[in-house]
Design a protein around this motif. Structure first.
Motif, short mmCIF file in Angstrom:
data_model
loop_
_atom_site.label_atom_id
_atom_site.label_comp_id
_atom_site.label_asym_id
_atom_site.label_seq_id
_atom_site.Cartn_x
_atom_site.Cartn_y
_atom_site.Cartn_z
N VAL A 1 39.48 33.56 38.02
CA VAL A 1 40.28 33.62 36.76
C VAL A 1 38.96 33.57 35.69
O VAL A 1 37.84 33.03 35.91
N GLY A 2 38.87 34.34 35.01
CA GLY A 2 37.90 34.69 33.95
C GLY A 2 38.22 34.34 32.65
O GLY A 2 39.63 34.28 32.27
N GLU A 3 37.34 33.80 31.63
CA GLU A 3 37.79 33.34 30.24
C GLU A 3 36.77 34.47 29.42
O GLU A 3 35.69 34.53 29.42
N CYS B 1 33.22 42.52 25.41
CA CYS B 1 33.55 41.30 25.94
C CYS B 1 32.50 40.65 26.58
O CYS B 1 31.86 41.30 27.33
N GLU B 2 32.56 39.28 26.46
CA GLU B 2 31.61 38.47 27.32
C GLU B 2 32.58 37.50 27.88
O GLU B 2 33.50 36.83 27.47
N VAL B 3 32.43 37.56 29.38
CA VAL B 3 33.51 36.99 30.30
C VAL B 3 32.69 36.02 31.04
O VAL B 3 31.62 36.50 31.46
N SER B 4 33.25 34.80 31.22
CA SER B 4 32.69 33.72 31.92
C SER B 4 33.71 33.61 33.20
O SER B 4 34.61 33.69 33.19
N ASP B 5 32.87 33.36 34.26
CA ASP B 5 33.55 33.14 35.81
C ASP B 5 33.24 31.52 36.22
O ASP B 5 33.27 31.39 37.02
N GLY B 6 32.93 30.81 35.06
CA GLY B 6 32.68 29.25 35.34
C GLY B 6 31.30 29.08 35.42
O GLY B 6 30.87 27.84 35.37
N GLU B 7 30.56 29.92 35.84
CA GLU B 7 28.95 29.80 36.12
C GLU B 7 28.05 30.83 35.22
O GLU B 7 26.98 30.10 34.81
N PRO C 1 42.81 37.82 34.91
CA PRO C 1 42.02 38.07 36.11
C PRO C 1 40.80 38.93 35.82
O PRO C 1 40.61 39.71 34.91
N PHE C 2 39.57 38.43 36.52
CA PHE C 2 38.25 39.29 36.10
C PHE C 2 37.89 39.51 37.67
O PHE C 2 37.70 38.88 38.48
N GLY D 1 36.97 30.53 37.07
CA GLY D 1 36.30 30.90 38.60
C GLY D 1 37.14 30.69 39.74
O GLY D 1 36.44 31.03 40.67
N THR D 2 38.29 30.24 39.67
CA THR D 2 39.15 30.06 40.75
C THR D 2 39.69 31.38 41.26
O THR D 2 39.77 32.23 40.50
#
Length: 791
Positions: A47-49, A65-71, A90-91, A143-144
Motif C-alpha cells: 500500500v503506497g501513498e 509522483c513521490e510515493v511513500s511506502d511508510g519508510e 498499490p505500489f 506499507g502493508t
C-alpha cells in the motif's frame, strides 16, 4: 455457485484445510467443479501513498509522483488520470514481480527517474473499477503488503448444484452445510430492522397471489449518486464471478450471493402511480436491462406501474425504470415468486439470469423481510439515504408450506442397508434445521425448515441421513436378497451382444439427447408429430425424438466439420411416439455409415461404402438371433433415398429401415450424399432361437454351382428363399457368388450364380440324390420366377 473461502469462513470456520473442505462438499452432494486462487501470484506490492504529484515537464499525459511506502519516498512516473496527492494505491516497488512475468526495475521516462510502478486493478490480475489506478480506502495502512490487505491469498470454489439444492445457491446455504458436516457453529451477520427516517411509501397491489404470494417494497430517498462501492464488496463480487456496476446494483447482487434472495431497485422518479404484480397482457412490450425489446406473452408474470410493465417478475428489470448515475430516490423490491410462475419463462425469451435461476428452483419463502433489511442497511451504509417503511402485499398463505413427513427407523435400515442409531437420526435431522417429534419407538414426524422445500417424502429424509453421515462411512457390502424384475430367458439376446457386434464391425457408440430440434425432426420424420417439451433446455431441443436419425445426423455433422473422413456410429435408446393410448416409448438401435469401406491400406484401392455394406452390418445383427426369420424388401422412408431404401421384415411386420440419406435432406443439412443409415426395433432383434446342440456330421459335403437367368427386378433374397423351400434339410447352405448383366444376357434380365451345399448327417449322398434335389430347385425357380439355367 462461486464463492471465496475467506468469506465462507466468516460464517463458519471448521478446523479443516481447503482440500478437506472441498472433499466434504463433494461427498455431501455439492459437487465441486473448480478450485482456483483468488488472484494471480505476484510479489513486492505494498500500500503506497502519493505524497506529491506534479506534471511531467516534457510529457502532457505523464505525472511525477513521490510515493511513500511508510519508510521512504520514491520517485515514480505515472500516466494514470486519477493520480493525485494523498491517494493510496498499490505500489509495486523495484524488484516486484507482477502477473505476466513483469519485473519492476529502475528506469527513466522522458528523462525523469522512476523507481517503481503505481498499479491499477489489471496490473494485479483484478478488475479495473475505473480508468486508472486502483484507489484504496483512506485508512489503508501504508506499507502493508497488498496481498495481505486485500486478502488475495484466498481460494475461489465453484460448486455445481443439482436442481433440488436451491438452498445452497447462497453463501448462507453453503455455510449451513459446512456447519452441519463439521458440527461447527454458524455465525450469521446480525440483521436488524433499519430505523425508518422517511414516511414515504409507494402503493403495491398483487393481482396474482398464486404467482406472487409475498411482495415487499420500500422507498429510500436521498441517496448519494456519487457514492462508490467499497473495495471489500467489489472483491467479493469479483471472486463470485460478478462485476461491480454501481453501489445499488452491487448491494442487490451481494445480498443475492449472501442470502440467496433476488432483489431489484427501481428509480422512484421513473415509476408512475403504483406497483401492480399481474400477468402480462397481449401486445405489451418491455425494453429489458440487456437492451432487448421483449414481446410479452400472457403467461408471463410482470411488475407494472400505471404506464405498463417495468420488469419481468423474477427474471429481469426494465431499462426505462432502472437506477442510473442520477438516481436519488429508490424503490426497492423483494418478493417471493412461486417457481411454477417463473420456470421456463426466461428460457422462452432467450434469457437466463441469476434471479430466474434461483426463482425457478425455489427461494426461501421466509427470507424476504431479512433480505430487505440487510439490503437497506448496506445501501444506507454505502450511499446514505432515508429509508421508509416496508410495504407488503400478497397472500403469504399461498406460499409453499413445509410438509409433515413420517420417518421410520426400519425403513432407514431397509434402504441404506445398515442400521443407524436413533439418537444419531434425530441429531442429524435437527442439525439440518428440521423439527423432529417422536411418535413411537423408532418413528418420528419431521418438518423441514422453510429453505428445504425439496423435502417431501420419507426417502428424502433418508437421503439426508446417508449423505450427512458420509457415504464413505456406510458398510461396503452387497445387500442380501433377490434381484427385482423378471430374468431374461435363454432365447432373449443381451443388448450388450448387439452393441459388441457393431463395435466389432468398427462402429463407435454415440449417446445423444432424447430431445431434438423441431425443424430437424420435421424433415427426418414428418409422419409422426412429436411431443413438445414444456420446459426445453434450449429452443433447438424442443421436442422428443420420434426416431434416432436426428441425433446421429447432428453427431455426423459435428464429426465431418472436424475433418473426420471415415465414420461409423450407432446408438441404442428410446423413441417417443404420441398416440391415443399415451406416449409409446419404443427401444431402437440405429447406425450411420460414411466414408471408405475399410481404412486406407497399401493392398488395393480404397472403396466408398455402399448400400450393401450397410445391409451386411444389419444382417450381422439379425444373424445373432434367428437370421431365417428376417427378410429385406424395397421400402420407403422420408429420410432415405427413394431408390436405395429397404425394409427389414420379421413375421410379416416391418421392424426397421435402412438406406442412403435422402438427397434433399443431405442438401438441407449440408451433409454428404453418400451417407447411409439404419434404424431397427430392438425387441425383434433380441428375440432369438433357443440354443441347442447339433452334432458335427462326418459325412462329406457335395456342392453344385448353378447360374439362373431371371428378370432384373427379381430380388436375390426371394430366389434364395425359393431354393430353400424347394429342398429338405439336406440343403445346408445357399450362397450367391456372382451377379451379371451384359453380353449374352437379354436386356431386362440378369444372371445370378449360386453355390448349393448338400450334406446328409448319417450317410454319403449319391449323385442321383443330389441331382434330384437340383432338379427340384430348377423346377421351382422356373415355375416361380420364369428362371432358366444359363449355359
Amino acid at each position: 455457485m462461486r464463492f471465496n473461502e475467506a468469506w465462507l469462513r466468516e460464517w463458519v470456520n471448521p478446523a479443516i484445510d481447503t482440500d478437506t473442505l472441498v472433499h466434504q462438499l463433494t461427498m455431501a452432494g455439492l459437487e465441486v467443479d473448480a478450485v482456483e486462487p483468488a488472484a494471480a501470484p505476484f510479489t513486492g506490492v505494498v500500500v503506497g501513498e502519493i505524497k506529491s504529484c506534479r506534471p511531467h515537464p516534457d510529457a502532457d499525459k505523464l505525472r511525477l509522483c513521490e510515493v511513500s511506502d511508510g519508510e521512504s519516498l520514491f520517485p515514480v512516473v505515472c500516466g494514470a488520470p486519477n493520480a493525485r496527492e494523498g491517494l493510496k494505491v498499490p505500489f509495486a516497488k523495484v524488484g516486484a514481480e507482477l502477473p505476466g512475468d513483469l519485473k519492476i526495475k529502475k528506469a527513466k521516462l522522458r528523462g525523469e527517474p522512476s523507481e517503481g510502478m503505481l498499479c491499477g486493478g489489471s496490473e494485479l490480475g483484478l478488475d479495473d473499477l475505473i480508468d486508472g489506478l486502483l484507489e484504496l480506502p483512506a485508512d489503508a495502512p501504508v506499507g502493508t503488503d497488498i496481498r495481505e490487505y486485500l486478502a488475495l491469498d484466498d481460494t475461489v470454489i465453484e460448486v455445481d448444484l443439482t436442481p433440488n439444492r436451491a438452498d445452497c445457491l447462497s453463501l448462507r446455504g453453503i455455510a449451513r452445510e459446512v456447519g452441519v458436516l463439521n458440527r461447527a457453529p454458524l455465525t450469521e451477520p446480525a440483521v436488524e430492522a433499519v430505523a425508518v427516517s422517511d414516511e414515504t411509501t409507494f402503493p403495491v397491489t398483487v393481482e396474482n397471489s398464486d404467482g406472487c404470494p409475498r411482495y415487499l417494497g420500500r422507498v429510500i430517498r436521498g441517496i448519494d449518486p456519487a457514492a462508490t462501492t467499497p473495495l471489500w464488496m467489489v472483491e467479493r463480487l469479483r471472486r463470485a464471478g460478478l462485476h461491480a456496476i454501481d453501489p445499488i446494483v452491487d448491494v442487490t447482487n451481494y445480498v443475492l450471493l449472501e442470502l440467496g434472495q433476488p432483489l431489484h431497485a427501481f428509480d422512484l422518479s421513473k415509476l408512475s402511480g403504483g406497483i401492480v404484480v399481474r400477468q402480462a397482457r397481449a401486445g405489451e412490450q418491455l425494453l429489458t436491462l440487456d437492451d432487448q425489446t421483449q414481446e410479452l406473452r400472457d403467461d408471463t408474470l410482470v411488475i407494472a406501474d400505471d404506464n405498463g410493465p417495468v420488469a419481468m417478475a423474477g427474471i429481469m428489470g426494465g431499462r426505462p425504470t432502472a437506477v442510473s448515475d442520477d438516481t436519488v430516490d429508490l424503490f426497492l423490491e423483494c418478493a417471493f415468486f412461486n417457481p411454477l410462475a417463473i420456470v421456463g419463462r426466461a428460457r422462452g425469451y432467450g434469457l437466463h439470469t441469476d434471479s430466474s435461476h434461483r426463482y425457478e428452483r425455489g427461494v426461501d419463502p421466509a427470507l424476504q423481510q431479512v433480505a430487505m433489511e440487510r439490503a437497506t442497511a448496506l445501501i444506507v451504509e454505502i450511499a446514505g439515504g432515508r429509508p421508509g417503511p416496508v410495504t407488503e402485499a400478497g397472500d403469504a398463505a399461498r406460499a409453499p408450506q413445509p410438509a409433515d413427513i413420517a420417518l421410520r427407523a426400519e425403513r432407514v435400515t431397509a434402504l441404506l442397508g445398515a442400521a443407524l442409531d436413533h439418537g444419531e437420526i434425530v441429531d442429524i435431522l435437527e442439525r439440518l434445521g428440521m423439527t423432529v417429534r417422536e411418535t413411537g419407538d423408532g418413528e418420528w414426524t419431521v418438518r423441514a425448515p422453510s429453505w428445504r422445500f425439496d423435502m417431501a417424502i420419507e426417502e428424502d429424509l433418508i437421503e439426508e441421513l446417508a449423505r450427512v453421515r458420509g457415504y464413505e462411512h456406510w458398510p461396503s457390502r452387497v445387500p442380501s436378497g433377490t434381484p427385482a424384475g423378471e430374468p431374461d430367458g435363454e432365447r432373449r439376446l443381451p443388448l450388450r451382444r448387439l452393441a459388441d457386434t457393431l463395435r466389432d464391425r468398427g462402429y463407435l457408440e454415440a449417446i445423444t439427447y432424447s430431445f431434438v430440434a423441431p425443424d430437424l425432426l420435421a424433415k427426418v420424420d414428418p409422419d409422426h408429430p412429436p411431443l413438445a417439451l414444456m420446459n426445453p433446455i434450449s429452443a433447438d431441443l424442443g421436442v422428443m425424438r420420434t426416431n434416432l436419425f436426428a441425433g446421429l445426423l447432428n453427431a455426423a455433422g459435428r464429426n465431418l466439420n472436424r475433418q473426420i473422413d471415415r465414420l461409423r456410429l450407432f446408438e441404442t435408446g428410446l423413441r417417443f411416439i404420441p398416440g391415443a393410448d399415451g406416449l409409446a416409448q419404443e427401444p431402437r438401435v440405429a447406425g450411420l455409415l460414411y466414408g471408405s469401406a475399410r481404412p486406407a491400406h497399401w493392398e488395393g484401392k480404397p472403396r466408398r461404402v455402399d448400400f450393401y455394406d450397410l445391409k451386411g452390418d444389419v444382417e450381422a445383427l439379425t444373424a445373432l438371433s434367428d437370421p431365417a426369420a428376417f427378410s429385406f424388401r424395397p421400402g420407403q422412408h422420408p429420410a432415405l433415398h427413394p431408390g436405395q431404401c429397404a425394409e427389414l421384415v420379421r413375421g410379416g411386420r416391418v421392424v426397421g429401415h435402412l438406406g442412403k440419406l435422402h438427397p434433399r435432406l443431405a442438401r438441407d443439412l449440408d451433409l454428404p450424399a453418400d451417407l447411409y443409415l439404419f434404424e431397427l426395433a430392438l425387441e425383434p432383434l433380441r428375440d432369438g432361437l433357443l440354443p441347442h446342440f447339433e452334432p458335427v456330421s462326418d459325412q462329406p459335403r457335395v456342392q453344385r454351382d448353378l447360374a439362373f437367368v431371371v428378370d432384373a427386378e427379381v430380388p436375390a433374397g426371394d430366389l434364395v428363399a425359393a431354393v430353400r423351400a424347394a429342398c429338405d434339410a439336406r440343403l445346408r447352405n445357399v450362397h450367391i457368388f456372382d451377379v451379371y448383366q451384359g453380353e449374352h444376357i437379354q436386356a431386362g434380365r440378369k444372371s445370378l450364380a449360386l453355390t448349393l451345399t448338400f450334406q446328409d448327417p448319417s450317410r454319403t449322398l449319391r449323385d442321383a440324390q443330389v441331382n434330384d434335389l437340383v432338379e427340384q430347385v430348377v423346377s421351382q425357380l422356373k415355375q416361380q420366377f420364369n428362371a432358366t439355367l444359363r449355359d
